[in-house]
Design a protein around this motif. Sequence first.
Motif, mmCIF file in Angstrom:
data_model
loop_
_atom_site.group_PDB
_atom_site.id
_atom_site.type_symbol
_atom_site.label_atom_id
_atom_site.label_comp_id
_atom_site.label_asym_id
_atom_site.label_seq_id
_atom_site.Cartn_x
_atom_site.Cartn_y
_atom_site.Cartn_z
ATOM 1 N N GLU A 87 0.824 -1.210 0.000
ATOM 2 C CA GLU A 87 0.000 0.000 0.000
ATOM 3 C C GLU A 87 0.858 1.260 0.000
ATOM 4 N N GLN A 88 1.970 1.219 0.750
ATOM 5 C CA GLN A 88 2.881 2.362 0.746
ATOM 6 C C GLN A 88 3.491 2.572 -0.640
ATOM 7 N N ARG A 89 3.859 1.453 -1.295
ATOM 8 C CA ARG A 89 4.426 1.558 -2.637
ATOM 9 C C ARG A 89 3.394 2.144 -3.604
ATOM 10 N N GLU A 90 2.156 1.687 -3.481
ATOM 11 C CA GLU A 90 1.097 2.218 -4.345
ATOM 12 C C GLU A 90 0.862 3.701 -4.063
ATOM 13 N N GLU A 91 0.944 4.083 -2.776
ATOM 14 C CA GLU A 91 0.768 5.485 -2.419
ATOM 15 C C GLU A 91 1.904 6.336 -2.991
ATOM 16 N N PHE A 92 3.122 5.808 -2.899
ATOM 17 C CA PHE A 92 4.266 6.518 -3.476
ATOM 18 C C PHE A 92 4.115 6.659 -4.990
ATOM 19 N N GLU A 93 3.626 5.583 -5.625
ATOM 20 C CA GLU A 93 3.418 5.641 -7.075
ATOM 21 C C GLU A 93 2.369 6.677 -7.433
ATOM 22 N N ARG A 94 1.276 6.727 -6.620
ATOM 23 C CA ARG A 94 0.247 7.743 -6.861
ATOM 24 C C ARG A 94 0.811 9.147 -6.685
ATOM 25 N N MET A 95 1.640 9.321 -5.624
ATOM 26 C CA MET A 95 2.258 10.620 -5.384
ATOM 27 C C MET A 95 3.204 10.982 -6.535
ATOM 28 N N ALA A 96 3.947 9.963 -7.015
ATOM 29 C CA ALA A 96 4.872 10.213 -8.132
ATOM 30 C C ALA A 96 4.098 10.594 -9.387
ATOM 31 N N ASP A 97 2.980 9.896 -9.624
ATOM 32 C CA ASP A 97 2.150 10.219 -10.785
ATOM 33 C C ASP A 97 1.587 11.631 -10.660
ATOM 34 N N ALA A 98 1.143 11.990 -9.431
ATOM 35 C CA ALA A 98 0.597 13.329 -9.220
ATOM 36 C C ALA A 98 1.671 14.392 -9.437
ATOM 37 N N GLN A 99 2.876 14.126 -8.918
ATOM 38 C CA GLN A 99 3.970 15.078 -9.104
ATOM 39 C C GLN A 99 4.360 15.185 -10.575
ATOM 40 N N SER A 100 4.343 14.028 -11.281
ATOM 41 C CA SER A 100 4.656 14.040 -12.707
ATOM 42 C C SER A 100 3.621 14.848 -13.479
ATOM 43 N N ALA A 101 2.325 14.642 -13.106
ATOM 44 C CA ALA A 101 1.262 15.404 -13.766
ATOM 45 C C ALA A 101 1.410 16.897 -13.470
ATOM 46 N N GLN A 102 1.749 17.213 -12.211
ATOM 47 C CA GLN A 102 1.934 18.613 -11.840
ATOM 48 C C GLN A 102 3.123 19.219 -12.581
ATOM 49 N N ALA A 103 4.194 18.424 -12.700
ATOM 50 C CA ALA A 103 5.368 18.913 -13.433
ATOM 51 C C ALA A 103 5.016 19.153 -14.899
ATOM 52 N N GLU A 104 4.174 18.279 -15.462
ATOM 53 C CA GLU A 104 3.765 18.447 -16.851
ATOM 54 C C GLU A 104 2.928 19.712 -17.012
ATOM 55 N N VAL A 105 2.044 19.959 -16.033
ATOM 56 C CA VAL A 105 1.233 21.179 -16.070
ATOM 57 C C VAL A 105 2.125 22.414 -15.974
ATOM 58 N N LEU A 106 3.101 22.374 -15.052
ATOM 59 C CA LEU A 106 4.022 23.499 -14.902
ATOM 60 C C LEU A 106 4.849 23.699 -16.173
ATOM 61 N N LYS A 107 5.215 22.577 -16.809
ATOM 62 C CA LYS A 107 5.979 22.668 -18.047
ATOM 63 C C LYS A 107 5.151 23.344 -19.138
ATOM 64 N N LYS A 108 3.861 22.957 -19.221
ATOM 65 C CA LYS A 108 2.990 23.577 -20.218
ATOM 66 C C LYS A 108 2.767 25.050 -19.903
ATOM 67 N N GLN A 109 2.589 25.364 -18.605
ATOM 68 C CA GLN A 109 2.422 26.757 -18.215
ATOM 69 C C GLN A 109 3.671 27.571 -18.565
ATOM 70 N N ALA A 110 4.853 26.960 -18.325
ATOM 71 C CA ALA A 110 6.101 27.652 -18.657
ATOM 72 C C ALA A 110 6.204 27.885 -20.164
ATOM 73 N N ALA A 111 5.750 26.872 -20.951
ATOM 74 C CA ALA A 111 5.787 27.028 -22.406
ATOM 75 C C ALA A 111 4.850 28.142 -22.859
ATOM 76 N N VAL A 112 3.654 28.190 -22.239
ATOM 77 C CA VAL A 112 2.694 29.247 -22.578
ATOM 78 C C VAL A 112 3.264 30.612 -22.200
ATOM 79 N N PHE A 113 3.860 30.683 -21.005
ATOM 80 C CA PHE A 113 4.464 31.949 -20.556
ATOM 81 C C PHE A 113 5.588 32.362 -21.491
ATOM 82 N N GLU A 114 6.378 31.379 -21.933
ATOM 83 C CA GLU A 114 7.491 31.684 -22.844
ATOM 84 C C GLU A 114 6.964 32.229 -24.166
ATOM 85 N N ILE A 115 5.878 31.602 -24.663
ATOM 86 C CA ILE A 115 5.279 32.075 -25.915
ATOM 87 C C ILE A 115 4.742 33.491 -25.751
ATOM 88 N N GLU A 116 4.035 33.715 -24.622
ATOM 89 C CA GLU A 116 3.485 35.048 -24.372
ATOM 90 C C GLU A 116 4.595 36.082 -24.229
#
Length: 272
Positions: A87-116
């Motif tokens: 269960e801890q491993r699954e929780e860590f995986e969920r946290m890693a997935d959430a952080q990866s998704a958040q990093a992807e969102v931040l990356k897209k936001q950074a790309a949008v900011f760079e374009i702007e």
Amino acid sequence: MAERTKSIWTEWSFVAGVVVTVAVLGLFSWSLTFPVLADGQEFSSKWLYLKQATPNEIGDTFAGVAGSLAFVWVVVAVLLQATELREQREEFERMADAQSAQAEVLKKQAAVFEIEQKQRDELRAEQLFNEKLRSLINEIRESSSKGVHWAFSNGPFIDENVGFDGEVHGISLAKYISEEVTIDEAILKFRERLSTMHEAIWDYLHQSVDYLLPEKTDSIPQIVSKLEKIADMHSELSLSQQERLSRMRLKEISVALIELQEAPELWKEAAQ
């Protein structure tokens, strides 16, 4: 941790351990009702035998039961720990997935900011580009007042006060630059005029009865300098403005102006 403590009661391994424990204790209790033959004496139940047995025999009996229960609960503890680790491993995986998704969102936001930011920079560059073009046009317009103007006449030159006697023709850098045309049209006309100006002046020199050559000023070098600064803005501009700048062919204008500046026969000091 509290949620883990509450949920442990529903874990299948814990429930299985309780069931096995009850079964072991039930079997042990049932075994106490069996008759026993020991030391030549017959007892109707093992419970009666244990009542008069030695402490060692009693301890051995209960040690066997306790050992069985201990083994059961060691297995249960291992299974519970394995479940918790999973269960801890699954929780860590969920946290890693959430952080990866958040990093992807931040990356897209950074790309949008760079374009702007790039668009804002290009807009500022375009505004500066247009200001430099207007400054260039003004410099070309003012060139005649600074002396860059050739005058030819079908009549003789009398003196500086009277000027030419007869019809006067003139060639000026700013002759075709007017308020009615756009910046792009003005630069196009100016480039077209420069492409034939040297030959036109030379023809007038040979065909006119008299002529008046201008003295060299810093007007042409100033125009060339402005042209070079405008051309240097190419990388700062948007693609559409880069194409616009390319159509102006400012390099051709600079080359033609430099050739005009370096032609000794077209300036007053060459005529003296």
